[in-house]
Design a protein around this motif. Structure first.
Motif, mmCIF file in Angstrom:
data_model
loop_
_atom_site.group_PDB
_atom_site.id
_atom_site.type_symbol
_atom_site.label_atom_id
_atom_site.label_comp_id
_atom_site.label_asym_id
_atom_site.label_seq_id
_atom_site.Cartn_x
_atom_site.Cartn_y
_atom_site.Cartn_z
ATOM 1 N N ALA A 292 68.706 70.437 41.601
ATOM 2 C CA ALA A 292 67.807 69.949 41.084
ATOM 3 C C ALA A 292 66.410 70.184 41.916
ATOM 4 C CB ALA A 292 67.867 68.387 40.676
ATOM 5 N N ALA A 293 66.606 69.770 43.073
ATOM 6 C CA ALA A 293 65.508 69.934 44.087
ATOM 7 C C ALA A 293 65.027 71.261 44.275
ATOM 8 C CB ALA A 293 65.879 69.348 45.489
ATOM 9 N N LEU A 294 65.880 72.487 44.503
ATOM 10 C CA LEU A 294 65.383 73.769 44.366
ATOM 11 C C LEU A 294 64.580 74.007 43.192
ATOM 12 C CD1 LEU A 294 65.724 76.109 46.165
ATOM 13 C CD2 LEU A 294 67.597 77.004 44.834
ATOM 14 N N LEU A 295 65.180 73.863 41.797
ATOM 15 C CA LEU A 295 64.360 74.104 40.797
ATOM 16 C C LEU A 295 63.208 73.424 40.784
ATOM 17 C CD1 LEU A 295 64.988 75.929 38.289
ATOM 18 C CD2 LEU A 295 65.944 73.892 37.285
ATOM 19 N N ALA B 178 60.686 75.295 42.945
ATOM 20 C CA ALA B 178 60.266 76.472 42.410
ATOM 21 C C ALA B 178 59.280 76.518 41.225
ATOM 22 C CB ALA B 178 61.632 77.185 41.695
ATOM 23 N N PHE B 179 59.356 75.204 40.483
ATOM 24 C CA PHE B 179 58.325 75.120 39.376
ATOM 25 C C PHE B 179 57.063 74.476 39.941
ATOM 26 C CE2 PHE B 179 61.975 75.835 36.640
ATOM 27 C CZ PHE B 179 61.400 76.564 35.503
ATOM 28 N N LEU B 180 56.995 73.958 41.206
ATOM 29 C CA LEU B 180 55.777 73.567 41.637
ATOM 30 C C LEU B 180 54.960 74.650 42.186
ATOM 31 C CD1 LEU B 180 56.896 70.103 43.437
ATOM 32 C CD2 LEU B 180 55.352 70.387 41.305
ATOM 33 N N VAL B 181 55.586 75.741 42.490
ATOM 34 C CA VAL B 181 55.007 76.803 43.114
ATOM 35 C C VAL B 181 54.097 77.518 42.104
ATOM 36 C CG1 VAL B 181 55.176 79.169 44.318
ATOM 37 C CG2 VAL B 181 56.592 77.214 45.088
ATOM 38 N N VAL C 134 64.016 82.048 42.006
ATOM 39 C CA VAL C 134 65.097 80.910 41.696
ATOM 40 C C VAL C 134 64.657 80.558 40.271
ATOM 41 C CG1 VAL C 134 64.900 78.339 41.922
ATOM 42 C CG2 VAL C 134 64.868 80.002 44.119
ATOM 43 N N ARG C 135 63.493 80.723 39.781
ATOM 44 C CA ARG C 135 63.357 80.158 38.251
ATOM 45 C C ARG C 135 64.377 81.213 37.590
ATOM 46 N NH1 ARG C 135 57.931 79.945 40.298
ATOM 47 N NH2 ARG C 135 57.294 81.886 39.284
ATOM 48 N N ALA C 136 64.223 82.477 37.587
ATOM 49 C CA ALA C 136 64.925 83.435 36.861
ATOM 50 C C ALA C 136 66.712 83.160 37.031
ATOM 51 C CB ALA C 136 64.617 85.099 37.343
ATOM 52 N N GLY C 137 66.920 83.020 38.273
ATOM 53 C CA GLY C 137 68.393 82.500 38.395
ATOM 54 C C GLY C 137 68.952 81.277 37.737
ATOM 55 N N LEU D 227 68.696 85.959 47.866
ATOM 56 C CA LEU D 227 69.283 84.856 48.019
ATOM 57 C C LEU D 227 68.791 83.652 46.606
ATOM 58 C CD1 LEU D 227 69.160 83.801 51.747
ATOM 59 C CD2 LEU D 227 71.176 84.670 50.418
ATOM 60 N N GLY D 228 67.580 83.847 46.431
ATOM 61 C CA GLY D 228 66.859 82.876 45.532
ATOM 62 C C GLY D 228 67.354 83.334 44.053
#
Length: 396
Positions: free
Chosen positions: A208-211, A214-217, A233-236, A301-302
């Motif tokens: 949840a934190a990673l996603l 990713a959406f804040l960038v 990350v968004r794609a994965g 990795l993302g």
């Protein structure tokens, strides 16, 4: 050597087993399922058909690269986190390195021995997937109703040429299983305790934190390492079905903001079809194009990390859910649908794109017969097929 439950399997043994697949597993994500089943259920016996099917059903439901998630889960089942990381590294490293070296390898793979080798390995994939379909059908389609779900799934995937249909038939299989199939027998093996509940909660929070980050960038702007990581990350995290479904998301992240031109992007996509292992290693090529070797590592990795975190978070609950009678009916439907998916992949693209004439059909049939006899390992089949293709080109 390892005990029957495999808990003392060494990480280096897991790495070696997956490295061999990473070097030879052509044919795309659905074909990889056939390779994984042959290697770890049929040949090595690292897990039984029931657990393989349960893990496969979970990976089909979750977003991310299904075949890589399945390999990660097998490594986790055998040796915990070290085994999971070893499985990921072995399966992913060859194609990631090949994608990094694409600019130099592409001319050498254009015709001649390189094309012959790729063509031969496509025929190996035909034989392996055909063997996997037969073996899974024997176990997962015990009666006419299960077979009907599989046939319906295969027909839908073949008629409706959309990557999203793969996810759709899995959902349809779950509904049909819940409505019309008898509950499968309660699994005889103990639940997989390789993921503790506390670890699962931490994985869910990390996902949840990673996603969220990713959406804040911002989507616009230059390809900094943070922006590259966020894009992948968004794609994965958002792609269901894996494989080709990720391409529109990656194109929107890389081409639309002007990070790459369309020709460079499509060249990488073409190369991803010609190498073994997971197609998500296209991320290494794309990351290298905009961020060099470090960008390739960040992108790689993302794109994989979200799916692995989500798998880790859901796996303990999935085992408990899969033990419930209603859930077992739904899982039986999913398993039948997966057999249909594998059968559809055997027809298109494997047979349609791999078998060009009657000689190819004979070579694939010989490889299938060798596998069916159960007296030769997969690498022997691969070399037999490659030799047959080489002889065929020599006399053509």
């Amino acid at each position: 050597m390892s005990t029957k439950d495999g808990r003392d399997t060494r990480a280096r043994d897991i790495f070696g087993a997956f490295l061999r697949l990473g070097l030879t597993a052509f044919g795309g994500p659905i074909a990889h399922i056939g390779y994984l089943r042959h290697e770890f259920v049929t040949r090595r016996g690292w897990l039984d058909e029931v657990r393989f099917a349960r893990l496969l059903a979970l990976c089909q439901f979750l977003p991310g690269p299904a075949s890589s998630q399945l390999g990660f889960a097998i490594g986790l089942h055998r040796a915990g986190l070290r085994g999971a990381l070893a499985a990921f590294a072995g399966f992913t490293l060859p194609s990631a390195l090949l994608m990094l070296a694409f600019a130099w390898l592409a001319p050498r793979l254009d015709g001649g021995p390189g094309s012959a080798a790729i063509h031969g390995l496509k025929l190996v994939a035909v034989a392996v997937v055909a063997h996997g379909v037969l073996g899974m059908a024997r176990t997962l389609l015990p009666d006419a109703r299960h077979a009907l779900v599989a046939v319906l799934a295969a027909a839908l995937v073949l008629v409706v040429a959309s990557p999203w249909m793969q996810l759709g038939v899995v959902a349809i299989g779950a509904v049909l299983g819940w409505l019309m199939l008898r509950p499968s027998a309660r699994p005889a093996n103990a639940p997989d305790n390789s993921v503790a509940p506390g670890g699962a909660r931490l994985a869910a929070l990390a996902f949840a934190a990673l996603l969220a980050v990713a959406f804040l960038v911002p989507v616009s702007g230059g390809p900094s390492l943070v922006a590259i990581g966020a894009a992948f990350v968004r794609a994965g995290a958002l792609v269901f079905g894996g494989g080709h479904v990720v391409l529109p998301l990656l194109e929107a992240s890389m081409v639309a903001p002007g990070w790459l031109d369309a020709d460079t992007f499509l060249a990488g996509y073409g190369a991803a079809q010609a190498v073994p292992g997971p197609m998500f290693t296209l991320s290494a090529y794309l990351g290298a194009q905009v961020g060099g070797p470090v960008g390739a590592l960040v992108a790689l990795l993302g794109i994989f990390l979200p799916g692995f975190l989500l798998l880790w978070a859901v796996l303990p609950s999935w085992d408990r859910v899969a033990a419930m009678p209603r859930a077992r009916r739904a899982v039986a439907g999913v398993n039948a649908a997966v057999v249909g998916l594998l059968a559809a992949a055997l027809v298109d693209p494997l047979w349609m794109q791999g078998v060009g004439d009657w000689r190819d059909a004979v070579i694939a049939a010989v490889g299938f017969t060798i596998l069916l006899a159960g007296r030769a390992p997969l690498w022997t089949v691969a070399w037999c097929v490659l030799a047959s293709v080489g002889v065929g080109l020599a006399v053509a």
